[in-house]
Design an enzyme around this catalytic site. Structure first.
Site, mmCIF file in Angstrom:
data_model
loop_
_atom_site.group_PDB
_atom_site.id
_atom_site.type_symbol
_atom_site.label_atom_id
_atom_site.label_comp_id
_atom_site.label_asym_id
_atom_site.label_seq_id
_atom_site.Cartn_x
_atom_site.Cartn_y
_atom_site.Cartn_z
ATOM 1 C CE LYS A 121 3.224 -20.711 -7.851
ATOM 2 N NZ LYS A 121 4.216 -21.171 -7.460
ATOM 3 C CE1 TYR A 164 -8.576 9.432 6.739
ATOM 4 C CE2 TYR A 164 -8.635 8.211 4.304
ATOM 5 C CZ TYR A 164 -9.223 8.384 5.742
ATOM 6 O OH TYR A 164 -10.042 7.471 6.535
#
Length: 383
Positions: free
Chosen positions: A36, A275
């Site tokens: 999964k 940034y």
């Protein structure tokens, strides 16, 4: 390659881990490979094919779409078990293709029997019992309904297994709860057997339960994280070593996540990187730009904290991790150049970047970091 990073999957590491698991459970207990979450980030298509080459013949997934991907990718037939979501329209596909699936509520059991009747083919169900997880499964009230439905539909349904899931077997603060779950399981199971509904198999153990509660091995274990080379928790790791005289971790990581230097630039002391103003250089520096960011699974919380490997040397992430790029400090790495290999996760030379180190710095679980690796990063099988 039309991608900014790629993932290597080691076949020899997987074979080592499968051999270890089989040795732990013995020859009479079946091993189900849990794939999964895109095989815990390793890639269902690539990993399942590899696992089958290593002798795996049983796979567990969460949903019907994962089962379909698995079904389409395996070169040889194998047993597929859906442990979670399967919608009504997908039931017909599952039953027609001999896909086994969990049933955890009365209406799903009834619907499975109806579809099987229409197809003239038995539904292969695993009846999940609610023993204390309080998530899905037939509890003490609804299990009576399950027995009645099984009575009425036995010619259309095969009770392949009765199962449950433990609520935190990787953490010993849950010990009493796990013991109670085992007792509840046996009580509900006996009620089924007394009603002439005897399953072909019993299963309950995940990786942590396999290690810490060997009595839960039953007929099959559902193993996820350990086959990929990771322990479910530090507690599970410590418990295992307290019971054995081994000096070395018997598991091997399959995964290496790599990229290459996209650009190199020099900046002066006192400049800000990227940034904002989260990082200001304290000296003249050489930076390498790596074409991987949070949009590619490298968590933004690793800004100014993470490390990568370049030429066998650790290079610190500086500044904010961007969506598509990040910057690392390569000032002290001799002869570094554009296109040098960058290891984001895994080993290079004598150094390694572990998933555990990611978890410690980013507050992500091993499972979370791995399953968040984007599916469109290429997975390449090596050795």
């Amino acid at each position: 390659m039309f991608h900014s990073s790629y993932i290597e999957i080691s076949k020899t590491a997987l074979q080592n881990n499968i051999n270890f698991i089989r040795n732990e459970i013995g020859p009479r207990v079946r091993f189900s490979s849990v794939v999964k979450g895109n095989a815990y980030g390793h890639g269902i298509e690539q990993f399942a094919t590899l696992a089958q080459e290593c002798g795996v013949d049983h796979f567990s997934v969460f949903s019907a779409d994962e089962a379909l991907r698995l079904h389409q990718s395996l070169p040889r037939p194998a047993t597929t078990l859906i442990m979670g979501y399967i919608d009504d329209p997908e039931l017909e596909w599952a039953i027609r293709n001999d896909i086994e699936f969990f049933v955890f509520e009365p209406d799903r059991l009834t619907k499975a029997a109806d579809v099987a009747r229409k197809l003239g083919k038995k539904a292969k169900i695993h009846l999940e019992l609610e023993t204390g997880m309080n998530r899905t499964g037939f509890d003490k009230t609804t299990s009576a309904q399950a027995r009645k439905i099984l009575d009425d539909t036995e010619e259309h349904v095969t009770l392949m297994a009765v199962c449950t899931h433990f609520a935190g077997a990787e953490n010993f603060q849950n010990h009493e709860r796990i013991i109670m779950q085992q007792q509840n399981f046996q009580e509900l199971l006996q009620q089924l057997i007394n009603s002439s509904h005897t399953p072909k198999q019993l299963h309950s153990a995940c990786s942590a339960a396999m290690v810490s509660y060997p009595e839960t091995h039953m007929d099959m274990v559902r193993i996820g994280i350990m086959q990929y080379g990771f322990w479910p928790s530090p507690e599970t790791y410590s418990h295992y070593f307290s019971q054995h005289t081994l000096k070395k971790d018997p598991l091997r990581r399959l995964i290496n996540w790599k990229s290459r230097i996209m650009s190199i630039k020099s900046i002066s002391k006192g400049e800000y990187v990227g940034y904002g103003s989260s990082y200001q250089t304290q000296r003249d520096m050489t930076l390498a730009v790596i074409p991987v960011g949070y949009g590619w699974g490298y968590s933004r919380t690793l800004s100014n904290q993470g490390n990568v490997l370049i030429r066998g040397v650790r290079a610190a992430v500086v500044g904010i991790v961007n969506m598509n790029v990040m910057m690392v400090d390569v000032t002290d790495i001799p002869a570094v150049q554009k296109d040098d290999e960058v290891v984001l996760l895994g080993s290079q030379g004598d150094e390694s970047i572990t998933v555990a180190s990611f978890a410690e710095l980013s507050t992500q679980l091993n499972y979370e970091l791995l399953t968040r690796l984007p599916a469109n990063i290429p997975r390449l099988v090596i050795d």
